[in-house]
Enzyme design. Structure first.
Site, short mmCIF file in Angstrom:
data_model
loop_
_atom_site.label_atom_id
_atom_site.label_comp_id
_atom_site.label_asym_id
_atom_site.label_seq_id
_atom_site.Cartn_x
_atom_site.Cartn_y
_atom_site.Cartn_z
N ARG A 165 -36.76 -13.63 7.44
CA ARG A 165 -35.72 -12.59 7.39
C ARG A 165 -34.79 -12.82 6.21
O ARG A 165 -34.03 -11.95 5.80
CB ARG A 165 -34.86 -12.55 8.68
CG ARG A 165 -35.56 -12.20 9.97
CD ARG A 165 -36.41 -10.98 9.87
NE ARG A 165 -37.80 -11.32 9.60
CZ ARG A 165 -38.71 -10.47 9.12
NH1 ARG A 165 -38.38 -9.24 8.85
NH2 ARG A 165 -39.94 -10.86 8.88
N LYS A 208 -44.97 -3.85 3.73
CA LYS A 208 -45.73 -3.01 4.67
C LYS A 208 -44.95 -1.75 5.04
O LYS A 208 -45.47 -0.64 5.01
CB LYS A 208 -46.05 -3.80 5.96
CG LYS A 208 -47.02 -4.94 5.75
CD LYS A 208 -47.35 -5.61 7.06
CE LYS A 208 -46.15 -6.27 7.73
NZ LYS A 208 -45.53 -7.34 6.94
N THR A 209 -43.69 -1.96 5.41
CA THR A 209 -42.89 -0.80 5.82
C THR A 209 -42.68 0.13 4.63
O THR A 209 -42.75 1.35 4.75
CB THR A 209 -41.55 -1.28 6.43
OG1 THR A 209 -41.86 -2.17 7.50
CG2 THR A 209 -40.74 -0.13 6.96
N GLN A 257 -46.90 -12.35 12.84
CA GLN A 257 -45.61 -11.92 13.38
C GLN A 257 -45.74 -11.28 14.76
O GLN A 257 -44.87 -10.52 15.18
CB GLN A 257 -44.93 -10.93 12.43
CG GLN A 257 -44.52 -11.56 11.12
CD GLN A 257 -43.71 -10.60 10.27
OE1 GLN A 257 -42.57 -10.29 10.60
NE2 GLN A 257 -44.29 -10.11 9.21
N ASP A 304 -46.30 1.24 12.32
CA ASP A 304 -45.73 0.00 11.76
C ASP A 304 -45.79 -1.08 12.84
O ASP A 304 -45.85 -0.78 14.03
CB ASP A 304 -44.26 0.27 11.35
CG ASP A 304 -43.75 -0.79 10.36
OD1 ASP A 304 -44.52 -1.70 9.99
OD2 ASP A 304 -42.57 -0.69 9.96
N GLU A 305 -45.74 -2.33 12.44
CA GLU A 305 -45.74 -3.48 13.38
C GLU A 305 -46.89 -3.36 14.38
O GLU A 305 -46.71 -3.55 15.58
CB GLU A 305 -44.40 -3.54 14.15
CG GLU A 305 -43.15 -3.53 13.26
CD GLU A 305 -42.77 -4.90 12.73
OE1 GLU A 305 -43.53 -5.87 12.95
OE2 GLU A 305 -41.73 -4.99 12.05
P1 ATP Z 1 -41.87 -7.40 7.55
O1 ATP Z 1 -43.19 -8.09 7.73
O2 ATP Z 1 -40.72 -8.31 7.70
O3 ATP Z 1 -41.78 -6.15 8.36
P2 ATP Z 1 -42.63 -5.79 5.31
O4 ATP Z 1 -43.97 -6.26 4.91
O5 ATP Z 1 -42.55 -4.55 6.09
O6 ATP Z 1 -41.83 -6.96 6.01
P3 ATP Z 1 -40.76 -4.50 3.56
O7 ATP Z 1 -39.61 -4.57 4.46
O8 ATP Z 1 -41.44 -3.21 3.37
O9 ATP Z 1 -41.82 -5.63 3.97
O10 ATP Z 1 -40.38 -5.06 2.13
C1 ATP Z 1 -39.65 -6.27 1.97
C2 ATP Z 1 -38.67 -6.14 0.82
O11 ATP Z 1 -39.37 -6.12 -0.40
C3 ATP Z 1 -37.86 -4.88 0.89
O12 ATP Z 1 -36.56 -5.15 0.43
C4 ATP Z 1 -38.60 -3.97 -0.08
O13 ATP Z 1 -37.75 -2.98 -0.60
C5 ATP Z 1 -39.06 -4.94 -1.15
N1 ATP Z 1 -40.29 -4.52 -1.85
C6 ATP Z 1 -41.49 -4.23 -1.28
N2 ATP Z 1 -42.39 -3.90 -2.22
C7 ATP Z 1 -41.77 -3.99 -3.42
C8 ATP Z 1 -42.18 -3.78 -4.79
N3 ATP Z 1 -43.40 -3.40 -5.10
N4 ATP Z 1 -41.25 -3.98 -5.73
C9 ATP Z 1 -39.99 -4.37 -5.41
N5 ATP Z 1 -39.55 -4.58 -4.18
C10 ATP Z 1 -40.43 -4.40 -3.17
MG MG Z 2 -41.79 -4.15 8.02
#
Ligand code: ATP
Ligand code: MG
Length: 768
Positions: free
Chosen positions: A651, A46-47, A267, A231-232
């Protein structure tokens, strides 16, 4: 189709933005809808999507960074987001608005203080200061603190503000015997307004009122921003949601503003602070303006592939969260291997637990792992202590987020109060804090006289003090002491910008003249040394602030200039800027990212972060889930605890250890503890139970074990150990929580069951 067209149109290499994304992520990044919701589980990107979306907008859709606002959950996340986008675009983005809701609201209010009906140099107060003010008001009203804890009223006031209600909006008839709360709220509002103080909830409420009451300001920002990204999103509270809704042009059927929010209902962990999970559900319904622009009004995109964790970790997280009801429903999967089993360690007590964690950390580092890839997470900040002891003992560098908040330490707050009063004489809270710190012979009686006079004459304490001296209403001794304080403060005045001294020079000067270092460092103990070091650290913090400034400042400057305001008038003095920065940063601790050290933080602060190796410490019933949640028969709180557990588990990238103790001493009380119900929600085949390393401690004697665990004092000399229960003739029973020094200078810190925490000289304390 769209991608190809855009590439041709801009003749630009978009691979950096698009290649690192999967199909669903690409769909989100390139969404053409007016309002987009990305609903996705932990670690699904997402981020990443948010960052790439901004890069996409700037590079491909030619959106000026000036028109983009991005909201993150912490200041640290805001900094990281800016850094990542700049890296992708290879260009600095000075005029883009990236920050937390509080940070953005603060910036707006500084810029438009007059429209917001604030004083120019308004100060932000933290929740400690807020509680002190509320206590003072309740005392003046003769309300018994024991019967009506001020914290309840504080909670009530913040809750009202989070829901957009001022005291005048509330109906006294609905208070049923607690009308005094409404009265306190009225007086508190009046006091803050008069003295130029703004609490955290007020920042948001005022910023919302600014939109509603000053249409020209709202109109300017509605024209300025074309894209708002959050975000969030699952943790927005009512007032934040309303603020966004108004800004995004809900009142304009043909708004040009695009919203893009990402979140995960699983979350949502800030319900206790007013966050509403429902906002995710309501988003498509509420953010529907713009129908006449010809664009698709809204789109919801789900991301279900997790890129963070191993299969086993993810399955554990999915299994735990499956026990919650009423979810929006999404399954996370991963391409990654199963990885290692989750390690569950049953410790004898919290010291044994800390020992286990530290030895695992050493093992990780011995195998070439980095310390900065490790996090120790806990439900309650008080749990950090035994871990800190153990890490110090073994010489493992670590940083604590949140827990011992730098800007909340007594000596730092004292120094900040000097700076505040030096900047703004109307700051009564600061005046009260330092009038006799360091001690200068001004007794409580004198302070009471000054306070009464201020109340009767509707004045600030500063003014009253001066008048009382002039009219000779204070005793000669008190008058001399108060006059000395006034003279000192006059010498430290920084209410106007100094051309001769930099910010850090001014702060250095204030700290020197205040004699706070001498005061806090007088007994030469380690504790005293740490306090003086913190005062030095404050000067470093000012230097950093001086060098880096506030990136949002640049962004807001342009808006102010466009609106025809005089720049100099609006941008206040740098010292006020620093104080606001200190208040807003307070929640985020002092962690230096670049240092190679283990991170300790509460589960709440871990949101959005990831680590290779994670320890979830204290996974015990009553601690996690927290006992308040266990008493909540409706079940909402327990579900929020479970979401917190889901956040904790997700995490971890490679390895996850869950630890619980059979016996735990916290806040000086030792109690039997039982494994958390969350542990039983993880399928047994994902878990490896770790046996205690030292099997011969089966009939475990806590005091002898504790003693061997600490080398901070000479154990041959003192027959006493941390964790030991002791009795003092005057203070009654308590638990030893710290020991320092040796021989005649040996001191123990005891947390008494009914008499607070005290340091005692071991040789004279006669502890039994
Ligand atoms: P959270 O819910 O904990 O906030 P999130 O959904 O925001 O998580 P991110 O932090 O953006 O997730 O991504 C999680 C991990 O996966 C990061 O290390 C990111 O770089 C990696 N990642 C995300 N998308 C891809 C992709 N398409 N290919 C490879 N790595 C990825
Ligand atoms: Mg995130």
């Amino acid at each position: 189709m769209m991608l190809k067209l855009t590439v041709v149109k801009n003749n630009m290499d978009i691979s950096q933005i698009i290649d690192p994304l999967n199909k669903a992520q690409r769909q989100a990044v390139c969404s053409e809808a007016q309002n987009t919701l990305v609903l996705a589980g932990a670690g699904s990107g997402k981020t990443r999507v948010l960052v790439h979306r901004i890069a996409w907008l700037a590079q491909i859709e030619n959106v000026s960074p000036y028109s983009i606002m991005a909201v993150t959950f912490t200041n640290k996340a805001a900094g990281e987001m800016r850094f990542r986008i700049e890296n992708l675009l290879k260009t600095p983005l000075r005029n883009m608005w990236v920050g937390t809701f509080h940070g953005l609201a603060h910036r707006l209010l500084r810029a438009h203080w007059m429209d917001a009906k604030l004083v120019e140099n308004f100060q932000i107060i933290d929740s400690d200061d807020q509680l002190r003010l509320i206590k003072r008001i309740m005392k003046e009203m003769g309300i018994d603190e024991k019967q009506h804890p001020p914290r309840e009223t504080q909670w009530f006031i913040n809750d009202c503000k989070d829901n957009g209600h001022r005291a005048e909006h509330l109906n006294p008839q609905e208070f049923h015997g607690r009308e005094f709360m409404l009265d306190v709220y009225f007086r508190y509002e009046e006091l803050c307004q008069r003295t130029g103080l703004v609490d955290f909830a007020e920042l948001l409420l005022r910023a919302h009122e600014l939109w509603l009451k000053q249409p020209h300001v709202l109109k300017h920002y509605q024209q300025r921003f074309s894209h708002i990204l959050v975000d969030e999103f699952q943790d927005t509270n009512t007032i934040q949601y309303a603020w966004l809704k108004v800004l995004s042009g809900n009142n304009l059927p043909d708004t040009h503003i695009n919203t893009f929010v990402v979140g995960d209902d699983d979350q949502s962990i800030y319900g206790w602070r007013g966050a509403k999970i429902e906002h995710i559900r309501d988003f498509s319904r509420d953010f529907n303006a713009g129908a006449s622009t010809g664009k698709k009004v809204s789109e919801t995109i789900k991301l279900e592939q997790n890129y963070r964790s191993t299969g086993n970790i993810l399955e554990a997280a999915n299994s735990v969260i499956a026990n919650n009801s009423d979810r929006l429903g999404k399954e996370l999967w991963t391409d990654d291997s199963e990885g290692e089993l989750l390690q569950v360690y049953k410790a004898f007590n919290e010291i044994d637990e800390a020992n286990y964690v530290a030895s695992q950390i050493e093992k990780w580092v011995d195998n070439g792992g980095k310390r900065s890839d490790i996090a120790i997470l806990y439900r309650s900040n008080a749990q950090s202590q035994p871990h800190e002891y153990e890490l110090v003992k073994r010489g493992i560098p670590y940083r604590v987020y949140g827990g011992l908040r730098f800007y909340e330490r007594a000596e730092v707050k004292d120094a900040l109060a000097y700076i505040r009063l030096a900047t703004n004489r109307q700051d009564d809270a600061a005046f009260e804090r330092i009038i006799n710190t360091p001690t200068r012979g001004i007794g409580q009686r004198t302070v009471d006289i000054i306070r009464d006079a201020a109340k009767n004459n509707q004045q600030f304490l500063w003014q009253s003090a001066q008048e009382l001296i002039e009219s000779k209403q204070l005793s000669a001794r008190a008058a001399t002491a108060v006059q000395k304080f006034i003279d000192l403060m006059d010498e430290l005045d920084c209410s106007t910008q100094s051309d001769e001294m930099s910010l850090s020079e001014q702060v250095t000067h204030i700290i020197e003249m205040s004699l706070l270092k001498e005061f806090h460092g007088k007994d030469n103990s380690e504790r005293a040394q740490a306090k003086t070091e913190n005062l030095d650290e404050l000067i470093n913090a000012v230097k950093r602030f001086d060098d880096e400034g506030d990136p949002l400042l640049e962004a807001v400057k342009e808006s102010i200039q466009e609106m025809g305001n005089n720049d100099d008038e609006v941008l206040t003095n740098p010292m006020s800027e620093f104080l606001a920065h200190a208040a807003l940063e307070a929640g985020e601790g002092q962690a230096d990212e670049w240092e190679e050290c283990v991170q300790l933080m509460s589960l709440h602060s871990a949101k959005g972060l990831e680590f290779e190796l994670v320890f979830l410490s204290g996974v015990e019933q009553g601690l996690f889930p927290h006992k308040n949640a266990l008493q909540d028969y409706v079940g909402g709180k327990l579900e929020e605890e479970r979401r917190l557990c889901y956040v904790g588990i997700t995490r971890a990238r490679q390895q996850l250890h869950l630890t619980h103790a059979e016996n735990r001493t916290m806040y000086g009380r030792s109690e039997m503890a039982y494994p958390s119900q969350f542990l039983s929600e993880i399928p047994a085949d994902l878990i490896s139970q770790v046996r205690a390393v030292n099997n011969n401690i089966s009939s475990f004697n806590s005091s002898s074990y504790n003693k061997s665990s600490f080398s901070a004092y000479d154990e041959n000399e003192a027959d006493i150990a941390i964790g030991q229960r002791v009795t003092h003739k005057k203070f009654g029973e308590g638990t030893v929580i710290d020991i320092e020094g040796s021989g005649a200078r040996a001191r123990v810190q005891v947390s008494f069951d009914y008499n607070g925490t005290r340091w005692l000289m071991l040789s004279v304390a006669n502890l039994i």
